[in-house]
Design a protein around this motif. Sequence first.
Motif, PDB file in Angstrom:
ATOM      1  N   ALA A  20       4.419  17.107  63.582  1.00 24.88           N
ATOM      2  CA  ALA A  20       3.738  15.841  63.278  1.00 24.88           C
ATOM      3  C   ALA A  20       2.231  15.983  63.493  1.00 24.88           C
ATOM      4  O   ALA A  20       1.427  15.481  62.699  1.00 24.88           O
ATOM      5  CB  ALA A  20       4.296  14.721  64.149  1.00 24.88           C
ATOM      6  N   PHE A  21       1.837  16.678  64.561  1.00 29.04           N
ATOM      7  CA  PHE A  21       0.410  16.920  64.806  1.00 29.04           C
ATOM      8  C   PHE A  21      -0.207  17.761  63.688  1.00 29.04           C
ATOM      9  O   PHE A  21      -1.335  17.513  63.256  1.00 29.04           O
ATOM     10  CB  PHE A  21       0.202  17.611  66.149  1.00 29.04           C
ATOM     11  N   VAL A  22       0.529  18.745  63.220  1.00 29.52           N
ATOM     12  CA  VAL A  22       0.034  19.601  62.130  1.00 29.52           C
ATOM     13  C   VAL A  22      -0.180  18.774  60.869  1.00 29.52           C
ATOM     14  O   VAL A  22      -1.219  18.865  60.204  1.00 29.52           O
ATOM     15  CB  VAL A  22       1.010  20.756  61.853  1.00 29.52           C
ATOM     16  N   LEU A  23       0.803  17.953  60.553  1.00 34.12           N
ATOM     17  CA  LEU A  23       0.724  17.134  59.348  1.00 34.12           C
ATOM     18  C   LEU A  23      -0.418  16.127  59.438  1.00 34.12           C
ATOM     19  O   LEU A  23      -1.190  15.948  58.479  1.00 34.12           O
ATOM     20  CB  LEU A  23       2.053  16.403  59.140  1.00 34.12           C
ATOM     21  N   ARG A  24      -0.560  15.502  60.589  1.00 42.20           N
ATOM     22  CA  ARG A  24      -1.635  14.527  60.763  1.00 42.20           C
ATOM     23  C   ARG A  24      -3.001  15.204  60.789  1.00 42.20           C
ATOM     24  O   ARG A  24      -3.998  14.623  60.336  1.00 42.20           O
ATOM     25  CB  ARG A  24      -1.404  13.690  62.015  1.00 42.20           C
ATOM     26  N   ALA A  25      -3.066  16.431  61.316  1.00 46.28           N
ATOM     27  CA  ALA A  25      -4.329  17.176  61.310  1.00 46.28           C
ATOM     28  C   ALA A  25      -4.742  17.490  59.870  1.00 46.28           C
ATOM     29  O   ALA A  25      -5.929  17.388  59.519  1.00 46.28           O
ATOM     30  CB  ALA A  25      -4.184  18.461  62.115  1.00 46.28           C
TER      31      ALA A  25
END
Length: 316
Positions: free
Chosen positions: A67-72
């Motif tokens: 989720a952090f990767v996608l939001r980044a």
Amino acid sequence: MNKHRIFIRIFESSKPVRVVSRSIKTEPNEATANTSSIDYCADIVKQHDYENFLATLLMTKSLRSPAFVLRAFNVEVARVQDLTSDSQTAAFRLQFWHDALKGMFNKEQTLKDVPANPVAQELFKVCCCYGLQRRHLEKLITSRSNMNKAKYFKSLEDIEKYSEDSVSSVYYLLLGIGGVKDVHADHAASHLGKAQGITNILRSVHVSSRQKIVFLPMDILMKYQLSQENVLRCTDSEQMRNAVFEIASRANSHLEKARKINVPETARQIFLPATAVHNYLTKLQKRNFNIFDRSLFQASPILPFKLYYNRLLKKY
């Protein structure tokens, strides 16, 4: 101690776990690099998308890192317009992400072929591991590209379309990561994305005015006999409040529709940012829809606890 710091101390102890595709083998030094890349992604979200950062911290470990990767990735694409006032430079930067994304879905491409960018490399791993839908990732880029060309919204419906592409698409991708295949969850994601997107437009008024850009829909401004100059000068008036009320009401309508839909438990934690949307719209209502009230620009000290409370109750 600052309430935000208390919250972060509690939940940042759960560090993002590294994302490794089932088809990608990593050596010990590569695993270390992977962990630092995940931290890099989390830091980008923390710096530029703080409310979604807090909500992502409350996800289960298996969802948190991807989720952090996608939001980044979403932050990197969204920030292109903020990093330059030159539309051609912005177009080149968006093209970089478009080309990088195109390569990620090339079956012959390996991690070594991905651009040496931490976000791009981690996104490649997430795509390999979870089989993300390319069309939703591309919409995050094309929506910003179209906005870079248009510079304004003709109508509230245009904002809804933009929000569907630039915000709802993130939720569709997160549902894919969570393994949620549910038509009701997709329906809720669509409404929540529109609610959040419209709210983001309202929240950005004071920032965009400094850049001499007006994102409030032209049809609403004309309806209440407001000019772009009224917005750029941050002029509070009864007409301005009426215009903001109509726009905020549309956002709240989408939010209520999203919350009324019964969705799987995993989707509820993915939709947790709805709490932040509701929090802002409530504050705006208490300020009698004066969008230029300084208190609206300040971070809410109780939002982290509202997020935590709703997470415990499995609400959004």
